[in-house]
Motif scaffolding. Structure first.
Motif, PDB file in Angstrom:
ATOM      1  N   MET A   1      50.857  37.739  55.494  1.00 45.92           N
ATOM      2  CA  MET A   1      50.900  36.969  56.746  1.00 45.92           C
ATOM      3  C   MET A   1      49.536  36.365  57.066  1.00 45.92           C
ATOM      4  N   ARG A   2      48.511  37.161  56.893  1.00 45.16           N
ATOM      5  CA  ARG A   2      47.153  36.687  57.215  1.00 45.16           C
ATOM      6  C   ARG A   2      46.736  35.555  56.277  1.00 45.16           C
ATOM      7  N   LEU A   3      46.952  35.739  54.979  1.00 47.79           N
ATOM      8  CA  LEU A   3      46.548  34.703  54.018  1.00 47.79           C
ATOM      9  C   LEU A   3      47.303  33.404  54.249  1.00 47.79           C
ATOM     10  N   TYR A   4      48.614  33.499  54.436  1.00 44.67           N
ATOM     11  CA  TYR A   4      49.403  32.269  54.541  1.00 44.67           C
ATOM     12  C   TYR A   4      49.215  31.558  55.879  1.00 44.67           C
ATOM     13  N   TYR A   5      49.158  32.316  56.954  1.00 40.08           N
ATOM     14  CA  TYR A   5      49.130  31.680  58.271  1.00 40.08           C
ATOM     15  C   TYR A   5      47.742  31.587  58.909  1.00 40.08           C
ATOM     16  N   MET A   6      46.854  32.502  58.603  1.00 38.33           N
ATOM     17  CA  MET A   6      45.604  32.570  59.343  1.00 38.33           C
ATOM     18  C   MET A   6      44.380  32.112  58.549  1.00 38.33           C
ATOM     19  N   GLU A   7      44.404  32.301  57.247  1.00 36.65           N
ATOM     20  CA  GLU A   7      43.230  32.004  56.428  1.00 36.65           C
ATOM     21  C   GLU A   7      43.294  30.591  55.861  1.00 36.65           C
TER      22      GLU A   7
ATOM     23  N   ARG B   1      38.484  22.421  53.909  1.00 38.84           N
ATOM     24  CA  ARG B   1      39.239  23.660  54.052  1.00 38.84           C
ATOM     25  C   ARG B   1      40.735  23.328  54.118  1.00 38.84           C
ATOM     26  N   ILE B   2      41.512  24.070  53.347  1.00 39.37           N
ATOM     27  CA  ILE B   2      42.960  23.863  53.333  1.00 39.37           C
ATOM     28  C   ILE B   2      43.671  25.201  53.483  1.00 39.37           C
ATOM     29  N   ASN B   3      44.927  25.143  53.906  1.00 44.92           N
ATOM     30  CA  ASN B   3      45.743  26.340  54.045  1.00 44.92           C
ATOM     31  C   ASN B   3      46.175  26.840  52.666  1.00 44.92           C
ATOM     32  N   TYR B   4      46.403  28.127  52.568  1.00 44.90           N
ATOM     33  CA  TYR B   4      46.930  28.713  51.345  1.00 44.90           C
ATOM     34  C   TYR B   4      48.377  28.290  51.156  1.00 44.90           C
ATOM     35  N   THR B   5      48.778  28.062  49.914  1.00 44.53           N
ATOM     36  CA  THR B   5      50.188  27.863  49.575  1.00 44.53           C
ATOM     37  C   THR B   5      50.759  29.222  49.188  1.00 44.53           C
ATOM     38  N   TRP B   6      52.078  29.293  49.023  1.00 41.92           N
ATOM     39  CA  TRP B   6      52.681  30.558  48.594  1.00 41.92           C
ATOM     40  C   TRP B   6      52.149  30.952  47.222  1.00 41.92           C
ATOM     41  N   GLU B   7      51.928  29.978  46.362  1.00 45.78           N
ATOM     42  CA  GLU B   7      51.386  30.255  45.035  1.00 45.78           C
ATOM     43  C   GLU B   7      49.967  30.825  45.133  1.00 45.78           C
ATOM     44  N   ASP B   8      49.171  30.277  46.049  1.00 42.94           N
ATOM     45  CA  ASP B   8      47.806  30.779  46.255  1.00 42.94           C
ATOM     46  C   ASP B   8      47.827  32.227  46.744  1.00 42.94           C
ATOM     47  N   VAL B   9      48.732  32.514  47.675  1.00 43.08           N
ATOM     48  CA  VAL B   9      48.843  33.881  48.206  1.00 43.08           C
ATOM     49  C   VAL B   9      49.244  34.830  47.074  1.00 43.08           C
ATOM     50  N   ALA B  10      50.228  34.403  46.269  1.00 42.76           N
ATOM     51  CA  ALA B  10      50.681  35.239  45.152  1.00 42.76           C
ATOM     52  C   ALA B  10      49.526  35.505  44.183  1.00 42.76           C
ATOM     53  N   SER B  11      48.767  34.489  43.886  1.00 42.53           N
ATOM     54  CA  SER B  11      47.628  34.647  42.980  1.00 42.53           C
ATOM     55  C   SER B  11      46.574  35.580  43.567  1.00 42.53           C
TER      56      SER B  11
END
Length: 158
Positions: free
Chosen positions: A102-108, A118-128
Motif C-alpha cells: 500500500m505504501r509503495l503503490y499509493y504513498m511513495e 519523481r513518478i509513482n510506482y507501477t504494480w510491476e515496480d512494487v513487485a520488483s
C-alpha cells in the motif's frame, strides 16, 4: 477514522492520493522550469536597434510562477491531510507485506535518474521492489483494502 463502506470506496480514496501526488509533482516541475528561465542567458546587445515598448516577459513569468505556487500550496494542504489519514490506515494493517504494498503503490514515488523527475510506482515496480510477482502484489493489495474497510466498518459499529 474512516468512512469506507466498501473496498471500492477505500480504493478510490487511495487513488485520489496518487492523482494529487502527480498533480503536485507536475506543479513543482512547471515552477522549476519557469524559474530556470530567470537564470542569466547569453544576452546580445545591439546598440543600433531600439525597441519602442518592450514587453516585460520576466514579470509575466513571475506572475505565472506565483499562480502555480498558489495552486501548489493549496494542493499540498489538502494532500497532507489525506496523506496523514492514509498513513494511519496503512499503519493499522497487521501484515507488513500489505503495509509495504500500500505504501509503495499509493504513498511513495521514485526518481527517474536521468531527469530527476519523481513518478509513482507501477504494480510491476512494487513487485520488483518486494521481490514478488505482480499477482502476489495485487492479491496483497486487495487483502489490504479489504482489511482497511473491515477496520473502518468495525470502528463505526462501536
Amino acid at each position: 477514522m474512516g468512512e469506507f463502506a466498501t473496498v471500492s470506496e477505500a480504493k478510490d480514496f487511495f487513488r485520489q492520493i496518487r492523482k494529487e501526488q502527480a498533480e503536485i509533482g507536475h506543479l513543482q516541475e512547471m515552477i522549476s522550469n519557469i524559474e530556470i528561465s530567470f537564470l542569466p542567458q547569453a544576452i546580445r546587445y545591439d546598440k543600433d536597434k531600439v525597441q519602442q515598448s518592450p514587453k516585460d516577459t520576466m514579470l509575466e513569468r513571475a506572475a505565472i510562477v506565483a499562480d502555480y505556487q498558489r495552486q501548489l500550496n493549496e494542493s499540498l494542504s489538502t494532500f497532507t491531510e489525506k496523506a496523514i489519514r492514509a498513513e494511519k490506515l496503512i499503519m493499522s494493517l497487521e501484515s507488513p507485506d500489505e503495509r509495504d504494498v500500500m505504501r509503495l503503490y499509493y504513498m511513495e514515488t521514485m526518481t527517474i535518474s536521468d531527469s530527476k523527475k519523481r513518478i509513482n510506482y507501477t504494480w510491476e515496480d512494487v513487485a520488483s521492489e518486494k521481490s514478488m510477482d505482480k499477482r502476489t502484489v495485487l492479491r496483497l493489495h486487495g487483502k489490504a483494502l479489504f482489511h482497511i474497510t473491515q477496520k473502518v466498518v468495525t470502528q463505526c459499529h462501536f
